[in-house]
Design a protein around this motif. Structure first.
Motif, PDB file in Angstrom:
ATOM      1  N   GLN A   1       0.817  -1.204   0.000  1.00 12.43           N
ATOM      2  CA  GLN A   1       0.000   0.000   0.000  1.00 12.43           C
ATOM      3  C   GLN A   1       0.858   1.264   0.000  1.00 12.43           C
ATOM      4  O   GLN A   1       0.510   2.267  -0.634  1.00 12.43           O
TER       5      GLN A   1
ATOM      6  N   LYS B   1      -1.428  -9.556  -3.714  1.00 13.08           N
ATOM      7  CA  LYS B   1      -1.048  -8.150  -3.881  1.00 13.08           C
ATOM      8  C   LYS B   1       0.082  -7.947  -4.886  1.00 13.08           C
ATOM      9  O   LYS B   1       0.474  -6.811  -5.159  1.00 13.08           O
TER      10      LYS B   1
ATOM     11  N   TYR C   1      -0.359  -5.474  -7.825  1.00 13.39           N
ATOM     12  CA  TYR C   1      -0.366  -4.027  -7.594  1.00 13.39           C
ATOM     13  C   TYR C   1       1.022  -3.391  -7.706  1.00 13.39           C
ATOM     14  O   TYR C   1       1.128  -2.177  -7.885  1.00 13.39           O
TER      15      TYR C   1
END
Length: 227
Positions: A59, A84, A87
């Motif tokens: 993130q 993830k 991403y």
């Protein structure tokens, strides 16, 4: 905290440790760990000569990348969840924390979809601490054999995190052991494995790690202070 002065100090300490093993500062890559560091302070570090940054969380990479972009090399140094990978596959230059076959498979798949071959390091849990990620030394040979099937990743070396001990000198055996394994793998022939990078050493113990052969150190607090 003066980031520029801190970087100068860290590099001086790195240089002195490198000299002990017949190397120079230029032989060691400094990865500035930017966990929770805001982009403005990362900018300060870049202006002071930082060329590699390391992030623990997907993130944070996603939120900071639009500001920092490719002015630096991005290292994903924390545990990576398989779901993830998509991403960050087009943002990071190297992943330090490959620790399971399912993750290798996903990185390979996403790299293939993006038309790239992504460098990775295998994370080894030398100390066998239950709180740390990484494969055990005894599992490494089998793991190296299994990842031969993946064409879109290249294993470029090994990474470890030493135990947090009251005296940094006590971390030396863990670093020495990983260096021994690193040198052993160098002698073998694999289609997608070369031992170029030995990533070990953080703020508490990076000088010991360099003395034991590290050529990548991951340093946050000594550069950005407590956060």
């Amino acid at each position: 905290m003066d980031i520029k002065e801190n970087i100068i100090s860290v590099k001086d300490r790195m240089a002195r440790a490198a000299i002990k093993t017949g190397r120079n500062l230029e032989d060691i890559t400094l990865v500035a760990v930017t966990k929770t560091v805001i982009p403005a302070r990362i900018d300060e570090a870049i202006e002071s000569g930082i060329r590699h940054i390391g992030e623990n969380r997907v993130q944070e990479i996603r939120s900071k990348y639009p500001y920092i972009k490719n002015r630096v090399k991005w290292h994903l140094i924390g545990s990576l969840q398989t779901n993830k990978v998509k991403y960050i596959i087009d943002k990071v230059d190297i992943i330090h924390s490959l620790d399971r076959l399912s993750l290798a498979k996903e990185i390979d798949k996403r790299a293939s979809m993006n038309g790239i071959v992504l460098p990775v390091l295998i994370q080894i849990n030398v100390s066998k601490e239950s709180t740390k990620s990484g494969i055990y030394i005894e599992e490494l040979d089998d793991f190296l054999d299994q990842i031969q099937q993946f064409e879109h990743i290249r294993v470029k070396g090994l990474m470890t995190i030493a135990p947090l001990l009251d005296n940094a000198e006590k971390t030396r055996p863990y670093f020495a052991k990983l260096k021994e394994i690193y040198e052993d793998i160098k002698l073998r022939q694999y289609s997608n494995v070369t031992m170029e990078y030995l990533s070990m050493g953080m703020t508490n113990d990076f000088e010991i790690a360099i003395e034991e052969g590290a050529n990548i150190v991951r340093i946050g607090r000594a550069i950005f202070g407590e956060r």
